[in-house]
Design a protein around this motif. Structure first.
Motif, short mmCIF file in Angstrom:
data_model
loop_
_atom_site.label_atom_id
_atom_site.label_comp_id
_atom_site.label_asym_id
_atom_site.label_seq_id
_atom_site.Cartn_x
_atom_site.Cartn_y
_atom_site.Cartn_z
N GLY A 129 0.79 -1.24 0.00
CA GLY A 129 0.00 0.00 0.00
C GLY A 129 0.81 1.27 0.00
O GLY A 129 0.27 2.37 0.09
N ARG A 130 2.14 1.19 -0.14
CA ARG A 130 2.90 2.42 0.08
C ARG A 130 3.17 3.20 -1.21
O ARG A 130 3.25 2.62 -2.29
CB ARG A 130 4.19 2.15 0.83
N TYR A 131 3.28 4.49 -1.06
CA TYR A 131 3.61 5.36 -2.19
C TYR A 131 4.28 6.62 -1.65
O TYR A 131 4.24 6.86 -0.44
CB TYR A 131 2.36 5.70 -3.03
N THR A 132 4.92 7.38 -2.54
CA THR A 132 5.64 8.57 -2.08
C THR A 132 5.30 9.78 -2.95
O THR A 132 4.86 9.63 -4.10
CB THR A 132 7.18 8.39 -2.15
N GLY A 139 6.72 9.81 2.45
CA GLY A 139 6.07 8.51 2.29
C GLY A 139 4.63 8.50 2.76
O GLY A 139 4.29 9.14 3.76
N HIS A 141 0.73 5.86 2.78
CA HIS A 141 0.24 4.48 2.69
C HIS A 141 -1.27 4.49 2.54
O HIS A 141 -1.95 5.26 3.22
CB HIS A 141 0.66 3.72 3.96
N ASP A 142 -1.79 3.60 1.67
CA ASP A 142 -3.23 3.55 1.42
C ASP A 142 -4.03 3.37 2.71
O ASP A 142 -5.11 3.93 2.86
CB ASP A 142 -3.56 2.37 0.49
N LYS A 162 4.12 8.54 -6.57
CA LYS A 162 4.59 7.38 -7.32
C LYS A 162 4.69 6.14 -6.44
O LYS A 162 4.84 6.25 -5.20
CB LYS A 162 5.92 7.68 -8.02
N ARG A 163 4.62 4.99 -7.08
CA ARG A 163 4.77 3.71 -6.40
C ARG A 163 5.97 3.01 -7.00
O ARG A 163 6.22 3.13 -8.20
CB ARG A 163 3.52 2.84 -6.60
N ARG A 164 6.71 2.26 -6.17
CA ARG A 164 7.90 1.56 -6.68
C ARG A 164 7.49 0.35 -7.51
O ARG A 164 6.58 -0.38 -7.14
CB ARG A 164 8.77 1.12 -5.51
N ASP A 167 7.40 -3.00 -5.62
CA ASP A 167 6.52 -3.14 -4.45
C ASP A 167 5.29 -4.00 -4.76
O ASP A 167 4.20 -3.69 -4.31
CB ASP A 167 6.11 -1.75 -3.93
N ASN A 168 5.44 -5.06 -5.52
CA ASN A 168 4.30 -5.97 -5.76
C ASN A 168 4.54 -7.24 -4.95
O ASN A 168 5.68 -7.57 -4.60
CB ASN A 168 4.17 -6.27 -7.25
#
Ligand code: AMP
Length: 221
Positions: A129-132, A139, A141-142, A162-164, A167-168
């Protein structure tokens, strides 16, 4: 004054990056994230970046040679006088030995290696759930940390996030595996040197920040 050298150890999702940014604010130290340096090399399209990209997409570890070259470049910059927080480095025995050599030449040493202790199962959810913020890197998080105003960064007002790519769920499993086989043994290495600190990192971000602050204020030069 000798610069303070801190290492944050812990699996992906443990909160190393989040806490490193807070230590920057609280102690004036500089976060050195080899993951960030490698992602910048990938974006820049350098030869090292091209080689790293393939490995990072699979969740493996980039070669010590590439990582050390990138880190040495960064450590030669003049903004690290107060000290550094190593985030995501060292990750192998070879990197730990190279770090000791590098610091030794400069008359420095590792002041503390802080192991952020967490449950693996919770890490998959944290990472998914993380994004920056694309502008300042703050940082989010959903589930755990949305911006106060939806779609706007609390810190800089940026509106792009953006999401890495790694990160899946599938890549995260590989990254956890790499952590346990290659990086977790470093906990014993730093314990043997008498600089290991363990911290329960399953709680709230603010609580961990406080506990970490107590540790760092004791060891910082
Ligand atoms: P991180 O941002 O620390 O989660 O790192 C993202 C990815 O970059 C990792 O899964 C590795 O592929 C690579 N990486 C980062 N730091 C290192 C390191 N010290 N040694 C080897 N690979 C690294």
């Amino acid at each position: 004054m000798t610069p303070t050298v801190l290492i944050l150890l812990g699996p992906p999702g443990a909160g190393k990056g989040t806490q490193a940014r807070m230590l920057e604010e609280d102690f004036g130290l500089v976060q050195l994230s080899t993951g960030d340096l490698l992602r910048a090399a990938v974006v820049a399209g350098t030869e090292a970046g091209k080689q790293a990209k393939v490995v990072m997409e699979q969740g493996g570890l980039v070669s010590d040679e590439i990582v050390l070259a990138i880190l040495k470049d960064r450590m030669a910059q003049p903004d690290l006088a107060k000290g550094i927080i190593l985030d995501g480095f060292p990750r192998t025995d070879g990197q730990a030995a190279a770090l000791d050599d590098l610091l030794g030449v400069a008359g420095q040493k590792v002041n503390a290696a802080i192991s952020l202790e967490v449950d693996d199962e919770a890490m998959v959810g944290r990472i998914a759930g993380r994004y920056t913020c694309a502008a300042c890197g703050e940082g989010y998080h959903d589930t755990f940390k949305q911006p106060a105003t939806a779609g706007t960064c609390d810190k800089c007002g940026g509106t792009a996030f953006k999401r890495r790519a790694d990160d899946n769920a599938e890549t995260v499993r590989e990254r956890l595996n790499a952590y346990h086989t290659q990086t977790a043994p470093l906990i014993a290495y730093y314990e043997g040197k008498g600089v290991l600190k363990r911290l329960d990192a399953m709680g709230a971000i603010a609580e961990i920040r406080q506990s970490l602050g107590t540790i760092v204020s004791r060891v910082a030069a």
